[in-house]
Design a protein around this motif. Sequence first.
Motif, mmCIF file in Angstrom:
data_model
loop_
_atom_site.group_PDB
_atom_site.id
_atom_site.type_symbol
_atom_site.label_atom_id
_atom_site.label_comp_id
_atom_site.label_asym_id
_atom_site.label_seq_id
_atom_site.Cartn_x
_atom_site.Cartn_y
_atom_site.Cartn_z
ATOM 1 N N ARG A 160 -27.332 -24.597 16.477
ATOM 2 C CA ARG A 160 -27.961 -25.860 16.880
ATOM 3 C C ARG A 160 -27.431 -26.269 18.248
ATOM 4 O O ARG A 160 -26.241 -26.470 18.434
ATOM 5 C CB ARG A 160 -27.636 -26.955 15.871
ATOM 6 N N TRP A 161 -28.343 -26.402 19.192
ATOM 7 C CA TRP A 161 -27.963 -26.780 20.546
ATOM 8 C C TRP A 161 -28.630 -28.086 20.940
ATOM 9 O O TRP A 161 -29.764 -28.346 20.561
ATOM 10 C CB TRP A 161 -28.398 -25.707 21.546
ATOM 11 N N ASN A 162 -27.932 -28.884 21.716
ATOM 12 C CA ASN A 162 -28.511 -30.055 22.363
ATOM 13 C C ASN A 162 -28.651 -29.712 23.840
ATOM 14 O O ASN A 162 -27.863 -28.947 24.384
ATOM 15 C CB ASN A 162 -27.618 -31.281 22.189
ATOM 16 N N LEU A 163 -29.623 -30.312 24.479
ATOM 17 C CA LEU A 163 -29.967 -29.940 25.842
ATOM 18 C C LEU A 163 -29.921 -31.133 26.776
ATOM 19 O O LEU A 163 -30.438 -32.198 26.466
ATOM 20 C CB LEU A 163 -31.385 -29.350 25.838
ATOM 21 N N ARG A 164 -29.282 -30.926 27.926
ATOM 22 C CA ARG A 164 -29.334 -31.882 29.041
ATOM 23 C C ARG A 164 -29.734 -31.055 30.248
ATOM 24 O O ARG A 164 -29.026 -30.142 30.639
ATOM 25 C CB ARG A 164 -27.977 -32.524 29.267
ATOM 26 N N ALA B 162 -34.928 -19.129 29.759
ATOM 27 C CA ALA B 162 -34.765 -18.423 28.485
ATOM 28 C C ALA B 162 -33.785 -19.159 27.577
ATOM 29 O O ALA B 162 -33.998 -19.238 26.357
ATOM 30 C CB ALA B 162 -34.311 -16.987 28.733
ATOM 31 N N ALA B 163 -32.719 -19.702 28.136
ATOM 32 C CA ALA B 163 -31.749 -20.457 27.335
ATOM 33 C C ALA B 163 -32.388 -21.713 26.752
ATOM 34 O O ALA B 163 -32.152 -22.057 25.586
ATOM 35 C CB ALA B 163 -30.529 -20.813 28.185
ATOM 36 N N VAL B 164 -33.228 -22.381 27.536
ATOM 37 C CA VAL B 164 -33.911 -23.583 27.054
ATOM 38 C C VAL B 164 -34.903 -23.222 25.952
ATOM 39 O O VAL B 164 -34.994 -23.910 24.927
ATOM 40 C CB VAL B 164 -34.604 -24.333 28.215
ATOM 41 N N VAL B 165 -35.635 -22.135 26.131
ATOM 42 C CA VAL B 165 -36.570 -21.669 25.092
ATOM 43 C C VAL B 165 -35.814 -21.472 23.776
ATOM 44 O O VAL B 165 -36.259 -21.919 22.718
ATOM 45 C CB VAL B 165 -37.287 -20.367 25.538
ATOM 46 N N HIS B 166 -34.659 -20.832 23.855
ATOM 47 C CA HIS B 166 -33.865 -20.594 22.631
ATOM 48 C C HIS B 166 -33.305 -21.903 22.065
ATOM 49 O O HIS B 166 -33.412 -22.156 20.864
ATOM 50 C CB HIS B 166 -32.720 -19.624 22.911
ATOM 51 N N ALA B 167 -32.714 -22.725 22.920
ATOM 52 C CA ALA B 167 -32.067 -23.951 22.450
ATOM 53 C C ALA B 167 -33.041 -24.877 21.742
ATOM 54 O O ALA B 167 -32.689 -25.493 20.732
ATOM 55 C CB ALA B 167 -31.417 -24.682 23.620
ATOM 56 N N LEU B 168 -34.257 -24.968 22.259
ATOM 57 C CA LEU B 168 -35.250 -25.857 21.663
ATOM 58 C C LEU B 168 -36.111 -25.171 20.614
ATOM 59 O O LEU B 168 -36.967 -25.810 20.011
ATOM 60 C CB LEU B 168 -36.134 -26.460 22.755
ATOM 61 N N ASP B 169 -35.902 -23.864 20.444
ATOM 62 C CA ASP B 169 -36.678 -23.082 19.489
ATOM 63 C C ASP B 169 -38.175 -23.261 19.739
ATOM 64 O O ASP B 169 -38.957 -23.536 18.832
ATOM 65 C CB ASP B 169 -36.314 -23.465 18.052
ATOM 66 N N ILE B 170 -38.548 -23.110 21.027
ATOM 67 C CA ILE B 170 -39.955 -23.221 21.407
ATOM 68 C C ILE B 170 -40.509 -21.822 21.679
ATOM 69 O O ILE B 170 -39.744 -20.888 21.925
ATOM 70 C CB ILE B 170 -40.156 -24.144 22.634
ATOM 71 N N PRO B 171 -41.812 -21.666 21.625
ATOM 72 C CA PRO B 171 -42.399 -20.340 21.875
ATOM 73 C C PRO B 171 -42.098 -19.842 23.291
ATOM 74 O O PRO B 171 -42.054 -20.631 24.244
ATOM 75 C CB PRO B 171 -43.900 -20.566 21.691
ATOM 76 N N ALA B 172 -41.936 -18.549 23.416
ATOM 77 C CA ALA B 172 -41.677 -17.939 24.724
ATOM 78 C C ALA B 172 -42.821 -18.218 25.699
ATOM 79 O O ALA B 172 -42.624 -18.170 26.913
ATOM 80 C CB ALA B 172 -41.446 -16.443 24.576
ATOM 81 N N ALA B 173 -44.011 -18.543 25.191
ATOM 82 C CA ALA B 173 -45.142 -18.868 26.063
ATOM 83 C C ALA B 173 -44.852 -20.108 26.911
ATOM 84 O O ALA B 173 -45.462 -20.296 27.962
ATOM 85 C CB ALA B 173 -46.401 -19.087 25.222
ATOM 86 N N ALA B 174 -43.893 -20.938 26.512
ATOM 87 C CA ALA B 174 -43.535 -22.135 27.281
ATOM 88 C C ALA B 174 -42.642 -21.802 28.473
ATOM 89 O O ALA B 174 -42.412 -22.657 29.336
ATOM 90 C CB ALA B 174 -42.833 -23.141 26.376
ATOM 91 N N PHE B 175 -42.149 -20.590 28.558
ATOM 92 C CA PHE B 175 -41.216 -20.149 29.597
ATOM 93 C C PHE B 175 -41.672 -20.551 31.003
ATOM 94 O O PHE B 175 -40.907 -21.108 31.780
ATOM 95 C CB PHE B 175 -41.075 -18.625 29.498
ATOM 96 N N TRP B 176 -42.922 -20.278 31.348
ATOM 97 C CA TRP B 176 -43.428 -20.541 32.689
ATOM 98 C C TRP B 176 -43.678 -22.021 32.943
ATOM 99 O O TRP B 176 -43.968 -22.419 34.068
ATOM 100 C CB TRP B 176 -44.705 -19.745 32.959
ATOM 101 N N ILE C 41 -31.044 -13.431 26.099
ATOM 102 C CA ILE C 41 -30.261 -14.645 26.330
ATOM 103 C C ILE C 41 -29.958 -15.344 25.005
ATOM 104 O O ILE C 41 -28.852 -15.867 24.813
ATOM 105 C CB ILE C 41 -30.982 -15.583 27.325
ATOM 106 N N ALA C 42 -30.892 -15.326 24.062
ATOM 107 C CA ALA C 42 -30.626 -15.893 22.736
ATOM 108 C C ALA C 42 -29.464 -15.153 22.063
ATOM 109 O O ALA C 42 -28.577 -15.783 21.483
ATOM 110 C CB ALA C 42 -31.885 -15.825 21.865
ATOM 111 N N ARG C 43 -29.468 -13.815 22.159
ATOM 112 C CA ARG C 43 -28.357 -13.037 21.567
ATOM 113 C C ARG C 43 -27.038 -13.389 22.227
ATOM 114 O O ARG C 43 -26.012 -13.519 21.573
ATOM 115 C CB ARG C 43 -28.633 -11.538 21.664
ATOM 116 N N TRP C 44 -27.059 -13.583 23.560
ATOM 117 C CA TRP C 44 -25.835 -13.952 24.244
ATOM 118 C C TRP C 44 -25.336 -15.308 23.752
ATOM 119 O O TRP C 44 -24.145 -15.481 23.484
ATOM 120 C CB TRP C 44 -26.047 -13.987 25.769
ATOM 121 N N LEU C 45 -26.249 -16.273 23.611
ATOM 122 C CA LEU C 45 -25.847 -17.601 23.124
ATOM 123 C C LEU C 45 -25.298 -17.539 21.704
ATOM 124 O O LEU C 45 -24.359 -18.253 21.359
ATOM 125 C CB LEU C 45 -27.026 -18.576 23.203
#
Length: 193
Positions: free
Chosen positions: A178-182, A146-160, A121-125
């Motif tokens: 650089r992404w902003n999230l809503r 997965a998109a939120v993990v990439h946008a916020l640059d947080i560890p994949a462990a936060a996925f769940w 998903i990061a590659r797609w973005l």
Amino acid sequence: MTSRVFFISPAMSASLRQTRFDDGGSIDDGGAVRARAAAGSLPPAIRVLTSPGVRCRETAAALGLDGTATPELAGLDVGRWRGRTLEEVGATEPEAVGRWLTDPGSAPHGGESVQDLCGRIARWLVTAPETDGRTLAVVEPEVVRAAVVHALDIPAAAFWRLDVPPLTATELSGRAGRWNLRLGRPLAARDAG
């Protein structure tokens, strides 16, 4: 140029209700009613995409969207666990489920790891064409995570730790670097008046 990607999670289905790994089933009647009620509440878009799964395509149709099924936006491939409930798999493979839920690089089901999904998903973005407008994408909840993990640059462990309720919108705006999230806006039913 700023891109906006509006991720929409699918309507309720029996699989979601039963905590069943996607079995290719349809959205349920209540989910279809709620999606049809929300049709027209979404902002205009220059392109509409969907995960290839049945419930995402049906949700898009119920929302009145004519989306293009996009393989890169497919849900997590859970291999041999597909169609089984988490409870069933946990009863027969408790160590495997425990490992899968705590190690993002683990894929004991023989499918795709959470880390692999996040990377896809990061590659797609990163490679999605920047557009001067909005993209609506009806996608599985794990794609939103997965998109939120990439946008916020947080560890994949936060996925769940990210909950994605049915028929909610999560918006990314910005560009590949650089992404902003809503997140988590419920889709509102159209005003019948």
